[in-house]
Motif scaffolding. Structure first.
Motif, PDB file in Angstrom:
ATOM      1  N   HIS C  19      75.403  53.671  28.313  1.00  0.00           N
ATOM      2  CA  HIS C  19      74.684  52.625  27.577  1.00  0.00           C
ATOM      3  C   HIS C  19      74.152  53.234  26.334  1.00  0.00           C
ATOM      4  N   HIS C  51      69.159  42.862  25.639  1.00  0.00           N
ATOM      5  CA  HIS C  51      69.950  43.835  26.566  1.00  0.00           C
ATOM      6  C   HIS C  51      71.474  43.038  26.851  1.00  0.00           C
ATOM      7  N   ARG C  53      75.384  43.246  28.435  1.00  0.00           N
ATOM      8  CA  ARG C  53      76.368  43.983  29.492  1.00  0.00           C
ATOM      9  C   ARG C  53      77.634  43.469  29.255  1.00  0.00           C
ATOM     10  N   HIS C  61      72.237  46.774  31.715  1.00  0.00           N
ATOM     11  CA  HIS C  61      72.686  46.805  30.141  1.00  0.00           C
ATOM     12  C   HIS C  61      73.552  47.965  30.092  1.00  0.00           C
ATOM     13  N   THR C  64      71.776  47.937  24.008  1.00  0.00           N
ATOM     14  CA  THR C  64      70.426  47.406  23.870  1.00  0.00           C
ATOM     15  C   THR C  64      70.212  47.288  22.382  1.00  0.00           C
TER      16      THR C  64
END
Lengths: 342, 342, 342, 342
Positions: C19, C51, C53, C61, C64
Motif C-alpha cells: 500500500h 482509501h 483498493r 486499501h 490512500t
C-alpha cells in the motif's frame, strides 16, 4: 431438392436484417437482461414498450419489446430497404404476385410495409428510422456484452428451399447450405449485407422463430456477458456455449431472455461479397458438428418463440439431431443418467 | 469434522506444486496433444520419455510422460522444496514420524525424495532442476494455449480433512473449503505459493488423481487451444467448459489427454498472502455451483487417473453431485432423453 | 560494483508491497481518475482522505490519497509483514542497527511501524488491515482497467546497490539487474512475493518515487482504461505505451494521475520461486530496449513524485537514457522538429 | 468547397477495395514480414512475385509483391466489380468520358481493366479471381496478426473533393469528412462495402499512396503481431500505435514493411448501410485528435509509397498537422530535445 437461385436483379433493394418486435410478460426483467447482460441501450421506453439498440447502432431500435399477458412471441421480423422508392417497388411487387401487403405506421420508423413471406413469417420493411448517435467508442458506458448490432435471424420452417425462394427472388444470396441424406437441403444461410448473414432457415415444424444474433466485438465481451448473467440471476438463461460453430462460422453463445426468446452473441463473421463466392455445401455427418463445444441441448432444438399469427406446419421429413442429451447418453456407460457409479 | 490448522513453522519449506509424472500408451499422440493444443515445450525426449514445460517455466520439466503398455496412470506428484537443506529436514521429519521416505535419482533433477502422503498419494520433492530459458515473450513460437506454468493438482480421497492434515502440518494454508450437509467438509483448497493453489482434495473413493492445472495468460489463449483441439482431432477431448467457477475461482476449461489424464486450463487466480486471509467456507447449495457454465458431465465426477501403487478406499459418505446428465434430466420434460418431441 | 546478496534467513518476514500513501491537491478529480479509469474501488472516504483498493484485494486499501495544498508527494511506501510477531522482530532489528523506527497508529491498519530505508524512502510495515470482500468476479461492477491489485514500486536513487542492500538483508531476492558501461549496476528488481515484483531501483538523483504498478487481468482491460481516459478527459494523462518491456517483462502502459503521480498498468508477470532462479543480468544496449513500443518520453525519465521528507542526492554517474525525443530526433531528417517538408 | 454527392445509380457496380500491387527490393524479407508479423498466407510465389492473402480471404490475393531494383512503389490499386458485365459497363463509361481505360491480363485474375482516377492513382478493376479455401478457422496455422482481409486504402492528393468526385460518381458513399479552417474539406472517407471503408483521401501533395489496412479479429492479434515484430527484427517497423482513432474509428497500429510501404492493422469498424447514414462532419481541433494514443510521428505525415507513373502535384493549401515531434516539443520544457536536465 435444388437450391433456389439468386435473382441478381431484384424487384426492390433489401439491405439488411434490422429489427425485431417481440412480446414480453415482464418488461422490467427483460430490460434488466438486455441492458445489463447483453448491453443494449434503451432508446425509448414507456409503460408498455421498450425500444433497444446496440452500442454501434445509429438506428433508433433493433429490438422492440411490447408488454403482453399472453404467451410471448415474435410479432414482426424487420428488414431495411434502401430508400422510400424501394418500398413502393416492394408494394407493387407483392401486389403483382398476389401477396397481401399493406403500409402501416410504426413509431420512430418511416413508412413501413407489412407482408408475410411464403412460409408465413410476418415481415416488415422500412427505409428510414429515427437516428441517434452511435456510442461504440464510449466503452466506459457499455455493460455486459456491449452488443454492437443486430446481425441475423433464424427461423424454422417445414420446407427450407421453398422458404428461401421468397428471399432469393428478392436478391438474397446463399452463403452456405446443409444437406442430409444425400441432396435433401435442411438448412440455408441467406444474406444481403456482406458481413453476412441476414436470414437462416432450418428444417422443422414451422414457421417458428428460433433465434436472433447480435454481434459482439471480441470474445471477452461475451465472457463479460456471461459473468453478468451469473452475477445478476440470469445464469440459467445461458443455454448453449461458448463454442465455435463448424462450417467456418464464428464463436457463439446462446442465451434465453426472461420470456424464453433466444439470442446468440457471436463474433464478426467473414465478409462475403464476390461473385466468385459460390454457396458452400455441407453434408451432415454423424456426431458433433461444432469445431469445438458440446452439442446444443434438446431445448435448443425444440423450443422456439411463436411467430404471432403464423400457422405452424410440420415437415415431411424431420432431422434427427444430435442433442446434448443424446450425446451424453451415447458417451455414457448406460442409458440411466442417474445411476450411481463407483 | 474440523478444518486442519496450518503449522506456520513447518519442519521444512515446500514452495510449490511443480511437476508430474504420468504414463502414456501413445507418446507420439500425447506429444501432439501437449505441444499443439496445450502449447507445452519439449525440453527433452527419448523413445520412452518426454519432458515438457510451460512457456514461462525456467525449470526443465513440469510434466513427464513415460511410455507404458499398462493402464496409464500418475506415477508421481511433484513438489519443490526451497533448497537442498530442506530435503534433509524433510527426510528427518518423515523418519521421525515413521513415514517411509527414500532418496532417488531422477534425470534433470537434483536429489529427489520419494514419500507417500497419508492418503497414499505418491509424492516426490526436489529443490533443484536443470534450467532452460523462459520463452514467454517468444509468442511467435507459442502454440495452442501457450500454457504458462503448472499450477495445481486435484486428488480425490475418502477423507479430505485427514488428507489435508498431512499438508497443513507441512505449512500449507487453506484458501477455501466446501461443506455439505452442515459441517461435513468435502473439499479443501491448499496452497504454499501465493498465486495460489497447489493441492486440492475432494471427497470420493481414492486416492485417485483427478486433474492438474496449467495457467494460461488470457482467455483467448484457452480459445486458441480449443480451436486447435477441434482442428487437430482432439475435439472430443474437451470435457467441460469454458466456464467460470463459483467461489471466486477463475475461468476454466477441462480437457482429457489421449490417455484420459485430465487437465484444466485456467486463468491466473487471485493472490493470497496476508495473515488476514482466513479460509473461506462455502456451503454446497442445490443446483449448478458455477458462476456460469453448465455443470460438469458425469465423466468429470467419476473418471480419474490411477495413482500407481496406491490402494483406493471408499469414503464413508459420498456426495451426490449434480452432473450435467442429471441437470439436463431435471430440466427436461421427462426422463427419456431420446424421446421425440414436436 | 557488486550485486547485494540475499539473506535467506531474514530477521523478520516481509511478504509484499502492499500500500501507498500519496497527497493530492484535488481529491475529487483523483477519485474520478482512480475509479473510472483505473477501476479501483473506494473502501472509505472522508473530506480529506480516500482509501482505494483493487477489485481482487481483500485488504482495505492499497492506495490512500490525502488532501494537500502543498506540492503533491508520496508520504509512505507500505509493505506487509507476515504477522504481528514480525513487527516486533522488525523493531528490534532496526533498533539493533541504529535505524530510527517507531510504532504509529494508522486507520484501518493493525499496529504499524515507520522507518526509512537507507536511501531515505519513508516506509511503513504492518501485518494486518481491515478486510473487505474481494469483488474480482463481480465484473459487471468493474470500471476502466478493473485493476486487480497493487504489484510493485519503482524508486530512483543515486546508488541502487546500496539501496537494494537494505532489502536483500531483509530477504528480498533479485530477479533481474541492469548493467551499463561494464559492471556498473544501474537497475535492480527485487521481490519477496513470487509473482513478482515488489521494489525496483533505478539510478538517478533520489530518492524520488517513480511509479507504482497495478496488475490488470488481460490486455483488453488496459485498453478499456485507455478508452475511459480518452472519453473522460484524461487522455493527456497517458504518458507511455501500450508496449512490451524488454528483459522478459510484461505488457505495460503508464499513466499520470491528476497530481502527476505515475502508475503502470501491467499484465501478470512470471512466477519466480525456485532457488535455481539466479538473478538475470541485462546489459544496456544502444537503442530502444522495449520488445516493442516507442521509448518513454523525457517526462518519464525526469518527472517523479517527491518522497515527502526525503533529501534528494545526485548520483556519481548518471545514465544517458534514450528518450522518445532523442529517438525521434535521431530518426528524423534534421534537428528541427517543426521544420516544414514537402 | 462542397462535399461531392453520391450517384446512387452508378454506371457500374464496384463492390470493394480488394487488392494491391507493390514493388519490393527484397522479396525474401518482405515475405518474412508479411507472413510472420502480419500473418498473410502465400497463395503463390516465384522468383520475382509473391501473391498473399488474409486468412479469411477466399480470393487468391489481396497483396502482390513484385521484385524491383528501383525505388519501391505502388503499381496498382485494385477494386472488385460485381461481375463481368460491370467491366464492360466500366469500359464504356470511361470511354464516354474520355478516360483512357484498357483491358489487360493479370495472372490469377479474370479480365482486368486498367484506368487512372482523376487524381492520377493507377487503378485496376476485375470481377473474378481464382479462389482458395478460407482458413480463418484454422487458427493453429495463423501467425502474427493472423490478418483477416484487406480493408481500405489511403491516398494523399492535393484536392480531396476533386479526387473523391471520381468515386462518388461511381457510387461510393461518404461516411465521414474532415474540415479545417471553416469549410475547407481536407479528408474524405469513402466506401462501397458496408463494413466500411474502401478509399480515404487526405490533403497533401499527391497522388501518393499512404497506407492500406488489414482487419484483425481482436486486439490481442495486433499485440501478437507486435511481439512477433519485436522478436523477429521488425521492431523498428512499428511506426505508430497502438491507439484508438478519434471520429468513432477503430483501434489501430501502423507498421512499415521492409520497403517502407505502410500498413494499418485495425479492428472491425462499424457497419454503415442505411440511407439515414448521412456523412458525418468533423472539424479539426487543436491538439491530439486520437481518442487515445500519441499523435503520429512526422514520418507518418510525410513518407509515402510513390504511385508508379503518377505525377505528384502540390495542394493550394496544406495542413499544418500535429506530429508527435511537435507534440513533445510543445509539451517539453524548451525547444531542445537533447538538452540535459537534472
Amino acid at each position: 431438392m435444388s437450391l433456389p437461385q439468386t435473382n441478381f436483379k431484384p424487384p426492390f433493394n433489401i439491405t439488411r436484417a434490422s429489427h425485431l418486435v417481440f412480446t414480453s410478460r415482464d418488461l422490467a426483467k427483460s430490460r434488466d437482461f438486455y441492458t445489463e447482460v447483453i448491453g443494449l441501450k434503451v432508446s425509448d421506453e414507456t409503460a408498455t414498450t421498450i425500444h433497444l439498440r446496440g452500442v454501434e447502432e445509429r438506428a433508433h431500435h433493433s429490438l422492440t419489446l411490447k408488454r403482453t399477458k399472453d404467451e410471448p412471441g415474435c410479432e414482426r421480423v424487420g428488414f431495411r430497404v434502401f430508400d422510400e422508392e424501394d418500398l413502393e417497388k416492394a408494394k407493387s411487387h407483392f401486389d403483382r404476385n398476389g401477396i397481401a401487403a399493406k403500409f402501416v405506421n410504426v413509431p420512430f420508423q418511416g413508412r413501413t410495409l407489412h407482408v408475410c413471406d411464403t412460409a408465413g413469417t410476418p415481415l416488415e420493411f422500412c427505409a428510414r428510422m429515427k437516428t441517434l448517435p452511435r456510442v461504440q467508442t464510449q466503452t466506459h458506458t457499455h455493460k455486459g456484452a456491449g452488443a454492437l448490432r443486430m446481425d441475423h435471424y433464424q427461423v424454422l420452417v417445414p420446407d427450407v428451399a421453398a422458404a428461401a425462394k421468397f428471399y432469393t427472388e428478392l436478391g438474397f444470396r446463399v452463403s452456405d447450405y446443409i444437406c442430409a441424406g444425400g441432396d435433401r437441403i435442411i438448412g440455408i444461410f441467406l444474406y444481403r449485407k456482406n458481413n453476412p448473414h441476414d436470414m437462416v432457415f432450418l428444417t422443422r415444424s414451422g414457421p417458428r422463430f428460433h433465434h436472433f444474433g447480435y454481434i459482439v466485438h471480441e470474445m471477452h465481451h461475451a465472457v463479460r456477458a456471461l459473468d453478468a448473467a451469473g452475477n445478476l440471476g440470469f445464469g440459467e438463461n445461458i443455454e448453449h456455449g461458448p463454442g465455435r460453430h463448424g462450417h467456418g462460422h464464428s464463436y457463439y453463445v446462446y442465451l434465453r431472455d426472461p420470456d424464453g426468446h433466444r439470442l446468440e452473441l457471436l463474433l464478426p463473421a467473414v465478409q462475403i461479397i464476390d461473385i466468385d463466392d459460390e454457396p458452400m455445401r455441407y453434408d451432415v455427418k454423424p456426431g458433433n458438428t461444432n469445431l469445438w463445444g458440446l452439442p446444443p441441448p434438446r431445448s435448443w432444438f425444440e423450443e422456439t418463440s411463436p411467430l404471432i399469427g403464423a400457422k405452424v406446419m410440420a415437415p415431411g421429413t424431420q432431422g434427427d439431431s444430435l442433442t446434448l442429451e443424446k450425446y451424453l447418453f451415447a458417451k455414457g456407460p448406460d442409458a440411466a443418467p442417474v445411476k450411481k457409479r463407483a
